[in-house]
Motif scaffolding. Structure first.
Motif, short mmCIF file in Angstrom:
data_model
loop_
_atom_site.label_atom_id
_atom_site.label_comp_id
_atom_site.label_asym_id
_atom_site.label_seq_id
_atom_site.Cartn_x
_atom_site.Cartn_y
_atom_site.Cartn_z
N LEU A 47 0.75 -1.12 0.01
CA LEU A 47 -0.22 -0.05 -0.09
C LEU A 47 0.89 1.19 0.07
O LEU A 47 0.63 2.14 -0.60
N VAL A 48 2.04 1.21 0.76
CA VAL A 48 2.87 2.60 0.96
C VAL A 48 3.48 2.74 -0.50
O VAL A 48 3.79 3.89 -0.90
N LYS A 49 3.82 1.64 -1.24
CA LYS A 49 4.34 1.65 -2.69
C LYS A 49 3.25 2.58 -3.27
O LYS A 49 3.71 3.35 -4.19
N GLU A 50 2.24 2.29 -3.33
CA GLU A 50 1.08 3.03 -4.04
C GLU A 50 0.61 4.43 -3.55
O GLU A 50 0.54 5.24 -4.51
N LEU A 51 1.11 4.61 -2.31
CA LEU A 51 0.81 5.91 -1.83
C LEU A 51 1.81 6.98 -2.20
O LEU A 51 1.70 7.99 -2.05
N ARG A 52 2.88 6.40 -2.69
CA ARG A 52 4.14 7.24 -3.13
C ARG A 52 3.42 8.45 -4.27
O ARG A 52 4.24 9.30 -4.29
N ILE A 53 2.32 7.80 -5.04
CA ILE A 53 2.10 8.71 -6.25
C ILE A 53 0.86 9.59 -5.48
O ILE A 53 0.37 10.48 -6.20
N ASN A 60 -0.30 11.34 5.42
CA ASN A 60 -1.17 10.93 6.54
C ASN A 60 -1.17 9.61 7.11
O ASN A 60 -1.26 9.28 8.39
N TYR A 61 -0.64 8.58 6.24
CA TYR A 61 -0.36 7.23 6.66
C TYR A 61 0.72 7.11 7.55
O TYR A 61 0.63 6.36 8.40
N VAL A 62 1.75 7.69 7.42
CA VAL A 62 3.25 7.35 8.15
C VAL A 62 3.54 8.91 9.01
O VAL A 62 4.47 8.88 9.58
N ARG A 63 2.77 9.96 8.68
CA ARG A 63 2.93 11.29 9.61
C ARG A 63 4.16 11.96 9.05
O ARG A 63 4.90 12.75 9.66
N MET A 64 4.76 11.57 7.82
CA MET A 64 5.74 12.45 7.26
C MET A 64 5.97 11.99 5.65
O MET A 64 5.32 11.11 5.15
N ASN A 65 6.59 12.94 5.10
CA ASN A 65 6.80 12.45 3.56
C ASN A 65 7.82 11.41 3.59
O ASN A 65 8.50 10.97 4.28
N LEU A 101 5.32 2.80 13.33
CA LEU A 101 4.62 4.32 12.89
C LEU A 101 3.13 4.38 13.07
O LEU A 101 2.47 5.21 13.25
N ARG A 102 2.47 3.25 12.46
CA ARG A 102 1.02 2.97 12.12
C ARG A 102 0.55 2.98 13.64
O ARG A 102 -0.68 3.16 13.86
N PHE A 103 1.20 1.95 14.61
CA PHE A 103 0.81 1.81 15.69
C PHE A 103 0.86 3.13 16.66
O PHE A 103 -0.34 3.51 17.26
N LEU A 104 1.77 4.16 16.52
CA LEU A 104 1.72 5.43 17.15
C LEU A 104 0.71 6.17 16.65
O LEU A 104 0.04 7.23 17.25
N ARG A 311 -1.30 14.03 16.31
CA ARG A 311 -0.88 13.32 15.29
C ARG A 311 -0.41 11.71 15.73
O ARG A 311 -0.33 10.90 14.85
N PHE A 312 -0.33 11.51 16.97
CA PHE A 312 0.12 10.14 17.46
C PHE A 312 -1.10 9.78 18.27
O PHE A 312 -1.08 10.10 19.69
N ARG A 313 -2.04 9.14 17.73
CA ARG A 313 -3.59 8.87 18.34
C ARG A 313 -3.31 7.56 19.39
O ARG A 313 -4.45 7.39 19.97
#
Length: 415
Positions: A47-53, A60-65, A101-104, A311-313
């Motif tokens: 999924l992260v590979k797809e989110l690069r575009i 939003n997914y990893v809280r950073m670019n 990062l997703r856990f945080l 940012r860290f729920r």
């Protein structure tokens, strides 16, 4: 007397015992669930590979670019990378960091996270605390530098004066209760005044919303007035080992004032720490001006906690980990906050995150991100007993400065 049990009887009993143990033991049907073995195909790594575009979704997914993520990954990889074995391939550093990062960011449980990470809850229970500890270790030296010289303290104070019109301020101090699920044998050890179980995060924040110091781990049962006294910071402050500059004249004024930390009514009034007047004591216009100016400077710590919990729920949940692992999690988020404020401030903490005023009509445009959206409770306001005359005089001197040569033209609009 001859034994009544013969050798044959003993062998028979031994054989029966072994047979019983063998029948009780249940063989594992498989060493790993089939779908967990398909991590390369099913994991959110794809999924992260797809989110690069889609950079906004990636952030939003990893809280950073992506650039910042790769920088962090390169830093922690030496500490979290494991070797492959002849039995199976190790979970990669990329997978470990992304799951952490997703856990945080989401606050999801290990049981829930396993479906996107394709990693068992048992493995996540080892991976996430270990990765959090690695994050803090690699970031603390560059992004959690506590001032250790008089000149560094002066730089902090200069920022407070420039941005918040508060001279000789060394940092805004505050503490929050972080909700936890207590260990089974802890009884009321973590039980706080709100009727919940917690551990306390004490922090000092600079004028740019960066954490200068974070002290975490005091159990919630300790009185809030005693939390500060439990920190190494306070011990050094009392023993004058922080290299704080001596009192100096404020720039553009002949008034000589000490360098101080600012806090709310949960903290003591000291010669090196000032707090607002209580509501019942606001019987003069000058005191109201002082409270406004102090509150204006203190907003940085409230907003910093607010940004952190937004940012860290994980901070919107009752953290269900062992206390030592909770400490790893909390300290990792603090370090990540400073890291992201440095590298991607506009996306991590956009303008609406911050306290803003309309100085023309005396209204607050936004309070910024406050901790009202999280489970983090404020420290309880307390009466700290007798206050020294020196401490009262120093607060009075700051008050005199704010209503005379240090006044700002809009302050009367806010009282």
């Amino acid at each position: 007397m001859a034994s009544l049990v013969t050798d044959d009887d003993a062998l028979a009993i031994l054989g029966l015992s072994l047979a019983i143990k063998k029948t009780k033991r249940k063989d594992r049907s498989m060493w790993c669930k089939n779908w967990l073995m398909k991590r390369k195909k099913l994991s959110h790594i794809n999924l992260v590979k797809e989110l690069r575009i889609a950079p906004k979704d990636y952030r939003n997914y990893v809280r950073m670019n992506e650039e910042t993520y790769l920088k962090l990954l390169s830093m922690v990889t030496p500490l979290i990378q494991k070797e492959d074995t002849v039995m199976r391939n190790a979970i990669t550093a990329h997978e470990r960091l992304l799951a952490t990062l997703r856990f945080l960011a989401s606050g999801r449980s290990y049981e829930c996270l396993k479906y996107s990470a394709i990693i068992s809850p048992q493995a996540l229970g080892r991976i996430i605390p270990e990765t959090c500890a690695a994050i803090y270790k690699v970031l603390q030296n560059d992004y959690m530098q506590f001032p250790d010289t008089a000149n560094k303290w002066r730089e902090i104070a200069h920022q407070f004066e420039e941005i918040w019109n508060f001279p000789h301020c060394l940092g805004a101090i505050d503490g929050k209760h972080v909700d936890i699920i207590p260990p089974a044998d802890s009884d009321s050890y973590y039980y706080n005044y709100k009727g919940r179980h917690s551990m306390v995060l004490m922090a000092i924040v600079d004028a740019r919303y960066r954490f200068l110091l974070a002290d975490f781990g005091t159990n919630g049962r300790v009185s809030d007035g005693g939390v500060l006294q439990n920190t190494k910071f306070f011990q050094k402050l009392q023993n004058k080992k922080l290299n704080i500059p001596n009192p100096e004249n404020i720039e553009g004024s002949s008034r000589c004032l000490p360098y101080v930390f600012i806090g709310d009514d949960a903290f003591p009034l000291r010669t090196d720490m000032i707090k607002p007047y209580r509501q019942g004591d606001l019987n003069t216009h000058e005191k109201k001006i002082f409270n406004y100016r102090l509150s204006r400077g203190r907003n940085v710590v409230e907003n910093a906690f607010g940004i952190l919990s937004s940012r860290f729920r994980i901070f919107r949940t009752q953290i269900n980990l062992e206390p030592k692992n909770i400490q790893n999690v909390v300290m990792a988020t603090i370090a990540l906050h400073n890291f992201l404020m440095e590298h991607v401030p506009n996306s991590y903490a956009p303008r609406q995150c911050f306290y803003q005023e309309n100085t023309f009509n005396g209204t607050i445009v936004t309070d910024g991100y406050t901790t009202a959206r999280s489970n983090m409770e404020i420290l309880q306001r307390r009466n700290h007993g007798n206050i020294t005359n020196d401490a009262k005089m120093i607060r009075q001197e700051f008050q005199n400065y704010f209503v005379n040569e240090g006044k700002v033209q809009w302050q009367n609009n806010f009282v």
